[in-house]
Design a protein around this motif. Structure first.
Motif, PDB file in Angstrom:
ATOM      1  N   UNK A 134      -0.570 -15.316   0.322  1.00 15.22           N
ATOM      2  CA  UNK A 134      -1.302 -14.724  -0.796  1.00 15.22           C
ATOM      3  C   UNK A 134      -0.770 -15.213  -2.134  1.00 15.22           C
ATOM      4  N   UNK A 135      -1.688 -15.350  -3.068  1.00 16.36           N
ATOM      5  CA  UNK A 135      -1.376 -15.817  -4.410  1.00 16.36           C
ATOM      6  C   UNK A 135      -1.763 -14.740  -5.423  1.00 16.36           C
ATOM      7  N   UNK A 136      -1.226 -14.856  -6.614  1.00 14.30           N
ATOM      8  CA  UNK A 136      -1.534 -13.861  -7.646  1.00 14.30           C
ATOM      9  C   UNK A 136      -3.037 -13.836  -7.944  1.00 14.30           C
ATOM     10  N   UNK A 137      -3.695 -14.987  -7.807  1.00 14.57           N
ATOM     11  CA  UNK A 137      -5.141 -15.046  -8.047  1.00 14.57           C
ATOM     12  C   UNK A 137      -5.948 -14.283  -7.002  1.00 14.57           C
ATOM     13  N   UNK A 138      -5.312 -13.890  -5.906  1.00 15.23           N
ATOM     14  CA  UNK A 138      -6.005 -13.101  -4.896  1.00 15.23           C
ATOM     15  C   UNK A 138      -6.055 -11.626  -5.254  1.00 15.23           C
ATOM     16  N   UNK A 139      -5.369 -11.239  -6.304  1.00 15.01           N
ATOM     17  CA  UNK A 139      -5.383  -9.842  -6.741  1.00 15.01           C
ATOM     18  C   UNK A 139      -6.798  -9.432  -7.127  1.00 15.01           C
ATOM     19  N   UNK A 140      -7.289  -8.380  -6.483  1.00 14.70           N
ATOM     20  CA  UNK A 140      -8.663  -7.934  -6.707  1.00 14.70           C
ATOM     21  C   UNK A 140      -8.933  -6.689  -5.875  1.00 14.70           C
ATOM     22  N   UNK A 141     -10.069  -6.080  -6.147  1.00 16.67           N
ATOM     23  CA  UNK A 141     -10.593  -5.049  -5.245  1.00 16.67           C
ATOM     24  C   UNK A 141     -11.411  -5.773  -4.187  1.00 16.67           C
ATOM     25  N   UNK A 142     -11.110  -5.483  -2.932  1.00 16.87           N
ATOM     26  CA  UNK A 142     -11.802  -6.130  -1.827  1.00 16.87           C
ATOM     27  C   UNK A 142     -12.789  -5.159  -1.191  1.00 16.87           C
ATOM     28  N   UNK A 184     -18.639  -0.884   1.420  1.00 11.76           N
ATOM     29  CA  UNK A 184     -17.578   0.099   1.481  1.00 11.76           C
ATOM     30  C   UNK A 184     -17.117   0.471   0.085  1.00 11.76           C
ATOM     31  N   UNK A 185     -16.139   1.348   0.023  1.00 11.91           N
ATOM     32  CA  UNK A 185     -15.653   1.845  -1.273  1.00 11.91           C
ATOM     33  C   UNK A 185     -14.640   0.894  -1.908  1.00 11.91           C
ATOM     34  N   UNK A 186     -14.123  -0.037  -1.138  1.00  7.50           N
ATOM     35  CA  UNK A 186     -13.187  -1.018  -1.670  1.00  7.50           C
ATOM     36  C   UNK A 186     -11.738  -0.646  -1.409  1.00  7.50           C
ATOM     37  N   UNK A 187     -10.906  -1.662  -1.323  1.00 15.08           N
ATOM     38  CA  UNK A 187      -9.466  -1.465  -1.170  1.00 15.08           C
ATOM     39  C   UNK A 187      -8.753  -2.475  -2.070  1.00 15.08           C
ATOM     40  N   UNK A 188      -7.767  -2.008  -2.809  1.00 14.33           N
ATOM     41  CA  UNK A 188      -7.100  -2.839  -3.800  1.00 14.33           C
ATOM     42  C   UNK A 188      -6.015  -3.696  -3.156  1.00 14.33           C
ATOM     43  N   UNK A 189      -6.020  -4.971  -3.518  1.00 15.25           N
ATOM     44  CA  UNK A 189      -4.963  -5.898  -3.125  1.00 15.25           C
ATOM     45  C   UNK A 189      -4.304  -6.419  -4.392  1.00 15.25           C
ATOM     46  N   UNK A 190      -3.003  -6.244  -4.478  1.00 14.25           N
ATOM     47  CA  UNK A 190      -2.255  -6.712  -5.640  1.00 14.25           C
ATOM     48  C   UNK A 190      -1.148  -7.646  -5.171  1.00 14.25           C
ATOM     49  N   UNK A 191      -1.154  -8.859  -5.713  1.00 14.26           N
ATOM     50  CA  UNK A 191      -0.150  -9.857  -5.368  1.00 14.26           C
ATOM     51  C   UNK A 191       0.675 -10.127  -6.615  1.00 14.26           C
ATOM     52  N   UNK A 192       1.929  -9.714  -6.548  1.00 17.07           N
ATOM     53  CA  UNK A 192       2.777  -9.821  -7.728  1.00 17.07           C
ATOM     54  C   UNK A 192       4.242  -9.839  -7.315  1.00 17.07           C
ATOM     55  N   UNK A 193       5.030 -10.575  -8.092  1.00 18.25           N
ATOM     56  CA  UNK A 193       6.463 -10.594  -7.836  1.00 18.25           C
ATOM     57  C   UNK A 193       7.166  -9.570  -8.717  1.00 18.25           C
TER      58      UNK A 193
END
Length: 125
Positions: free
Chosen positions: A83-91, A116-125
């Motif tokens: 995963x990359x930081x650019x993948x951060x989004x509501x899925x 669906x209602x969505x699920x948050x993905x956050x990619x961060x160091x």
């Protein structure tokens, strides 16, 4: 009424992995995952075509994400690796997409009536 419930989102460091799951009340020929960040349009990530048993991936995730369908359990999964930081989004899980006359699933979100209602993905160091 079609119900889609996503689980599996969360926070992860770059290079990590997550698996998203979508529990569906029914399975459709075209189901997929979309993502959206604030201020931008929702766009497709991966589509599973049960009609021709194919999958499609946006070029940004090709080789890193894998979509799969468990028809018996009425589940749709998205395995996300490296995963990359650019993948951060509501899925979002989406279902009921239209098939073209050639048997392909359309990728535009406007073609999917069930979400669906969505699920948050956050990619961060």
């Amino acid at each position: 009424q079609v119900q889609l419930v996503e689980t599996g989102g969360g926070s992860v460091e770059p290079g990590g992995s997550l698996t998203l799951s979508c529990a569906a009340s029914e399975i459709f020929d075209c189901m997929g995952w979309f993502r959206q960040v604030p201020g931008k349009e929702r766009r497709w990530v991966a589509i599973a075509n049960r009609h021709n048993q194919n999958e499609g991936y946006h070029e940004d995730v090709l080789g890193r994400f894998t979509i799969s369908t468990d028809t018996a359990k009425k589940m749709l999964h998205l395995q996300m690796n490296n995963l990359k930081s650019d993948d951060t989004a509501m899925y979002y899980c989406a279902a009921g997409g239209e098939l073209s006359q050639w048997g392909y699933c359309y990728i535009g979100p406007e073609n999917y009536p069930h979400w669906g209602q969505g699920t948050q993905v956050t990619v961060s160091s």
